[in-house]
Design a protein around this motif. Structure first.
Motif, short mmCIF file in Angstrom:
data_model
loop_
_atom_site.label_atom_id
_atom_site.label_comp_id
_atom_site.label_asym_id
_atom_site.label_seq_id
_atom_site.Cartn_x
_atom_site.Cartn_y
_atom_site.Cartn_z
N TRP A 73 0.84 -1.20 0.00
CA TRP A 73 0.00 0.00 0.00
C TRP A 73 0.87 1.25 0.00
O TRP A 73 0.65 2.18 -0.77
CB TRP A 73 -0.93 -0.03 1.21
N LEU A 74 1.89 1.26 0.85
CA LEU A 74 2.79 2.41 0.91
C LEU A 74 3.55 2.57 -0.41
O LEU A 74 3.73 3.70 -0.89
CB LEU A 74 3.76 2.28 2.06
N ASP A 75 4.01 1.47 -0.98
CA ASP A 75 4.71 1.54 -2.27
C ASP A 75 3.81 2.14 -3.35
O ASP A 75 4.25 3.00 -4.11
CB ASP A 75 5.18 0.15 -2.71
N ASN A 76 2.55 1.69 -3.40
CA ASN A 76 1.59 2.25 -4.37
C ASN A 76 1.39 3.74 -4.15
O ASN A 76 1.34 4.53 -5.10
CB ASN A 76 0.24 1.54 -4.28
N THR A 77 1.27 4.12 -2.88
CA THR A 77 1.06 5.53 -2.54
C THR A 77 2.25 6.37 -2.99
O THR A 77 2.08 7.43 -3.58
CB THR A 77 0.85 5.68 -1.02
N LEU A 78 3.45 5.88 -2.71
CA LEU A 78 4.65 6.63 -3.10
C LEU A 78 4.78 6.74 -4.62
O LEU A 78 5.16 7.79 -5.14
CB LEU A 78 5.90 6.01 -2.50
N GLN A 79 4.43 5.67 -5.34
CA GLN A 79 4.47 5.73 -6.80
C GLN A 79 3.50 6.79 -7.32
O GLN A 79 3.83 7.57 -8.20
CB GLN A 79 4.12 4.37 -7.40
N GLN A 80 2.31 6.81 -6.74
CA GLN A 80 1.30 7.79 -7.16
C GLN A 80 1.77 9.21 -6.81
O GLN A 80 1.65 10.13 -7.62
CB GLN A 80 -0.03 7.50 -6.49
N LEU A 81 2.32 9.38 -5.63
CA LEU A 81 2.78 10.69 -5.18
C LEU A 81 3.92 11.19 -6.08
O LEU A 81 3.89 12.33 -6.54
CB LEU A 81 3.23 10.61 -3.72
N GLU A 82 4.90 10.33 -6.31
CA GLU A 82 6.02 10.74 -7.15
C GLU A 82 5.57 10.97 -8.59
O GLU A 82 6.03 11.91 -9.24
CB GLU A 82 7.12 9.68 -7.08
N GLY A 83 4.65 10.13 -9.09
CA GLY A 83 4.14 10.28 -10.45
C GLY A 83 3.37 11.58 -10.65
O GLY A 83 3.27 12.09 -11.76
N SER A 84 2.83 12.12 -9.56
CA SER A 84 2.09 13.38 -9.65
C SER A 84 2.97 14.59 -9.32
O SER A 84 2.46 15.69 -9.15
CB SER A 84 0.88 13.36 -8.70
N ARG A 85 4.26 14.34 -9.20
CA ARG A 85 5.20 15.39 -8.80
C ARG A 85 4.81 15.98 -7.45
O ARG A 85 4.83 17.19 -7.25
CB ARG A 85 5.31 16.47 -9.87
N PHE A 86 4.41 15.08 -6.55
CA PHE A 86 4.07 15.40 -5.16
C PHE A 86 2.86 16.33 -5.04
O PHE A 86 2.74 17.09 -4.10
CB PHE A 86 5.30 15.93 -4.42
N GLU A 87 1.94 16.21 -6.01
CA GLU A 87 0.71 16.99 -5.97
C GLU A 87 -0.44 16.20 -5.34
O GLU A 87 -1.28 16.75 -4.65
CB GLU A 87 0.31 17.40 -7.39
N ARG A 88 -0.51 14.89 -5.59
CA ARG A 88 -1.65 14.08 -5.17
C ARG A 88 -1.38 13.40 -3.83
O ARG A 88 -0.76 12.36 -3.78
CB ARG A 88 -1.96 13.02 -6.22
N GLY A 89 -1.90 13.98 -2.77
CA GLY A 89 -1.79 13.39 -1.45
C GLY A 89 -3.03 12.57 -1.13
O GLY A 89 -3.78 12.18 -2.01
#
Length: 184
Positions: A73-89
Motif C-alpha cells: 500500500w505504501l509503495d503504491n502511494t509513493l508511486q502515485q505521489l512521485e508520479g504526480s510530482r508530489f501533488e496528489r496526497g
C-alpha cells in the motif's frame, strides 16, 4: 470530486472546475446534491472509503501477510505521489486539514472512513497473531504514520519521510511479540 479533493482539497475545488470535469450543467449539481459542495464532498469521501475497502480486499488476498500488504500500500502511494510530482496526497487528509467545527457532516464522513481503515488493518493484524489491543494500536499508529508521512513527503518533494517512518514501524511490528495461537 475525489480526484480534485486529492489534488486541491475542499477549498481549492471550484464548482465550475468540478462541473467541467463531470461535463455536467450547474443545475444538476444542486439537483443531485442540494447541500452543494459539502454534500458532494461527503459523497466523495464515502466513495473513497468504498474504493479503499475494495483495494484492501484485493491487497490482502494477494498478500496474506498484512505487513507485506501494508508495505505494498505504501509503495503504491509513493508511486502515485512521485508520479504526480508530489501533488496528489491523501484526499481524506487534505479535507480533514481544511475542515472546521461547522463541517459536521464532512467530519463525520472522514471519521467513519478512517475508522473503516483502522478496523480493516486491525482484523488483518489479529489474523497473524497480534492480540486485539496491540492490533488496534498498531492500526492507529499505521494510519497516523501514513497520513503524517504522506504530508511530509508532499512538502519535501521526496518519499523519504514516509519511507523512513514506515521502515521503523515495520521493524517494530516484526519484532513485537505475538500471541501463541493454540487453534492452529
Amino acid at each position: 470530486m475525489a480526484d480534485t479533493l486529492q489534488r486541491k482539497g475542499l477549498h481549492g475545488a471550484g464548482l465550475n472546475e468540478l462541473l467541467a470535469q463531470a461535463q455536467a450543467p450547474k443545475g444538476s449539481l444542486y439537483h443531485h446534491f442540494p447541500g452543494g459542495k459539502s454534500e458532494l464532498a461527503v459523497a466523495a469521501i464515502e466513495y473513497i472509503g468504498q474504493r479503499t475497502d475494495s483495494f484492501f480486499a484485493q491487497l490482502f488476498r494477494e498478500h496474506p501477510d498484512p505487513l507485506r500488504a501494508m508495505q505494498r500500500w505504501l509503495d503504491n502511494t509513493l508511486q502515485q505521489l512521485e508520479g504526480s510530482r508530489f501533488e496528489r496526497g491523501c484526499p481524506l487528509a487534505t479535507v480533514a486539514l481544511e475542515s472546521g467545527p461547522e463541517d459536521v457532516e464532512i467530519r463525520a464522513a472522514l471519521a467513519a472512513c478512517f475508522s473503516r481503515l483502522r478496523q480493516t488493518l486491525t482484523t488483518q493484524l489479529q489474523g497473524v497473531g497480534f492480540n486485539t489491543d496491540s492490533a488496534d494500536s498498531f492500526a492507529h499508529l499505521f494510519i497516523s504514520l501514513y497520513e503524517g508521512g504522506l504530508l511530509q513527503a508532499r512538502v519535501a518533494g521526496s518519499g523519504e519521510p514516509l519511507q523512513r517512518a514506515s521502515a521503523a514501524l515495520f521493524q517494530l511490528l516484526r519484532d513485537y511479540p505475538r500471541e501463541t495461537r493454540h487453534d492452529q
